[in-house]
Each structure stands twice: as structure tokens, then as C-alpha cells.
Design an enzyme around this catalytic site. Structure first.
Site, short mmCIF file in Angstrom:
data_model
loop_
_atom_site.label_atom_id
_atom_site.label_comp_id
_atom_site.label_asym_id
_atom_site.label_seq_id
_atom_site.Cartn_x
_atom_site.Cartn_y
_atom_site.Cartn_z
N SER A 274 4.60 -0.04 2.81
CA SER A 274 5.37 -1.24 2.48
C SER A 274 4.41 -2.30 1.97
CB SER A 274 6.10 -1.77 3.72
OG SER A 274 6.68 -3.03 3.47
N TYR B 249 5.49 -4.20 12.47
CA TYR B 249 5.84 -3.32 11.35
C TYR B 249 4.76 -3.41 10.26
CZ TYR B 249 8.63 -1.63 7.34
OH TYR B 249 9.10 -0.96 6.24
#
Length: 253
Positions: A140, A153
Site C-alpha cells: 500500500s 496497517y
């Protein structure tokens, strides 16, 4: 000869688009997902679309080693050794770091980093035996530049980028490539669940669109083409790379 690709978290969103792309390119595909019914339904739709039977959906909780190993054994028994691994599965909730606790950290780490690492550890020996392999980790841009409300995350996705590069170094001589693909904000059920249906979530959604030079969020299919390319023979000299698919939101050089 068709190669076998595993796509984790492949029942919907980015994962389903990747599975469809890989099947279209002639690969056999195993969709691993915690939602067995959705995985099988997606596999059936892809099979009907491409006119091939070798697309299956298998239940797997990637955060649980036993579940992951059981699913992998089933896939290998039905379709043979794995040549392509796409670690796509991901999970998070947007919260300020001080609002989170250790149980939340454990789940985020298990799904986004530890589980994919464990599955990769089981798959690489098959690639070594075949002297060919493709590992594609869906990371990501949060792992490249950080993301407010996604501290753990972001840490996991940064870890997967580092993991990808290390695998690239260790297994290059075995003709195994390893790359990370980083989606920018992408219109998926995961993002919509994170933002919620209220006014605050809608404002964040519109703000993301304004921040992207192309003035739209990514679609799952935007990621699928890049993964399909990296999974094929034409990408044989590309390894250890981190590639953003973000509509220009991030431009790392």
C-alpha cells in the site's frame, strides 16, 4: 502448460480483479478467502467468463497457520505446485493510534504481514524445485508515505515492501522474482467499510478524489493489469521493485 497462481483475499475487490486477470492470461487460479461461499462464487464467475475450469475457491484464514496450510495442501492436490503467489489479503479499520489496543494490533499484523509471510514460506520451496516463480505482494502507499488513522496497517505494509525486496535478493538466482504493488486509494468494499456510510466518511472519500491528480479513486482492474504483467515472462528481469498504482497521488522516483 498452465501455471498455478494463488490469490489470497480473492473473493472480491482487488483480489477478484487480479484472479480474473491471471485466469484470462492462461493461468490456473486458486482463490483463497475466509469467505468460502464468496470465493467459490467468484471462481465460478471467472471460469464462466474465460471458459476454463481450473479456477477454484478455497476457504482459508490467512491469519491462522493451520487454516492456511490446509488450504494450500488442498490447492496443490487439485491443481499442482504453485508458480505465482499474490499476497493480496488485507484488513484494517481507520482509527487514531491511541484509540487502538493490543488485540487490534495483533489482528492487523496477523492478516497483513505475519500470515502472508507464513504462506510465502510454504510456497517458495515449490518455486525452487521448478526454478521459476513470481511473488507479488499487494502492499500500500500507506507503507511508503504513512496514512493517518492507519499506523499499524502502514507499518505492516512497509514491512511487506521490505520483505519483498529481501526475497528478491535471496532467490534471484533461482529465477524467482519478488515485487510489491502499492495501491493508492481504491474503490473497494474494504475502503468503504473503513470510511463508513456517514457524512465524515463521504467527506474523506471526496477529499481523496480531489487529492489524486486523475481526480478519481482507483478501480480494482487498475491494479490487475500490473499484477498480470509482473506474473508473466515479460517481467523476468524486474524484481525487488515497489510500484505504486495511485493515479499520480504518489510519485516516488
Amino acid at each position: 502448460m498452465s501455471r498455478l497462481a494463488i490469490v489470497t483475499g480473492g473473493a472480491g475487490g482487488i483480489g477478484a480483479a487480479i484472479a480474473a486477470e491471471l485466469a484470462t492470461l492462461g493461468n490456473n487460479v486458486a482463490i483463497l478467502d475466509i469467505n468460502k461461499e464468496a470465493a467459490q462464487e467468484t471462481a465460478e464467475k471467472i471460469s464462466d467468463s474465460v471458459g476454463r475450469d481450473a479456477v477454484i475457491g478455497v476457504e482459508a484464514d490467512i491469519s491462522d497457520d493451520a487454516s492456511s496450510e490446509t488450504a494450500l495442501n488442498l490447492v496443490v492436490e487439485q491443481l499442482g505446485p504453485v508458480s505465482i503467489l499474490v499476497n493480496n489479503v488485507g484488513w484494517d479499520r481507520i482509527m487514531g493510534f491511541l484509540e487502538t489496543d493490543s488485540a487490534f494490533w495483533d489482528k492487523v499484523i496477523a492478516v497483513n504481514m505475519r500470515g502472508p509471510i507464513a504462506l510465502t514460506h510454504k510456497v517458495i520451496p515449490m518455486m525452487l524445485e521448478a526454478k521459476w516463480g513470481r511473488i507479488i505482494n499487494i502492499a500500500s502507499d500507506a507503507g511508503r508515505v504513512g496514512s493517518s488513522g492507519e499506523a499499524v496497517y502502514s507499518a505492516c505494509k512497509a514491512g511487506m515492501i521490505g520483505f519483498s525486496k529481501t526475497l528478491a535478493r535471496e532467490f534471484a538466482r533461482a529465477n524467482i522474482t519478488s515485487n510489491a504493488v502499492c495501491p493508492g486509494p481504491t474503490d473497494t468494499p474494504l475502503l468503504n467499510n473503513q470510511l463508513g456510510e456517514g457524512e465524515t466518511g463521504r467527506k474523506i472519500y471526496e477529499g481523496l478524489k480531489r487529492a489524486i491528480p486523475m481526480k478519481r479513486l482507483g478501480q480494482p482492474e487498475d491494479l490487475a493489469g500490473m499484477v498480470g504483467f509482473l506474473a508473466g515472462d515479460k517481467a523476468s528481469f524486474i524484481t525487488g521493485q515497489t510500484i505504486s498504482v495511485s493515479g499520480g497521488l504518489t510519485m516516488n522516483g
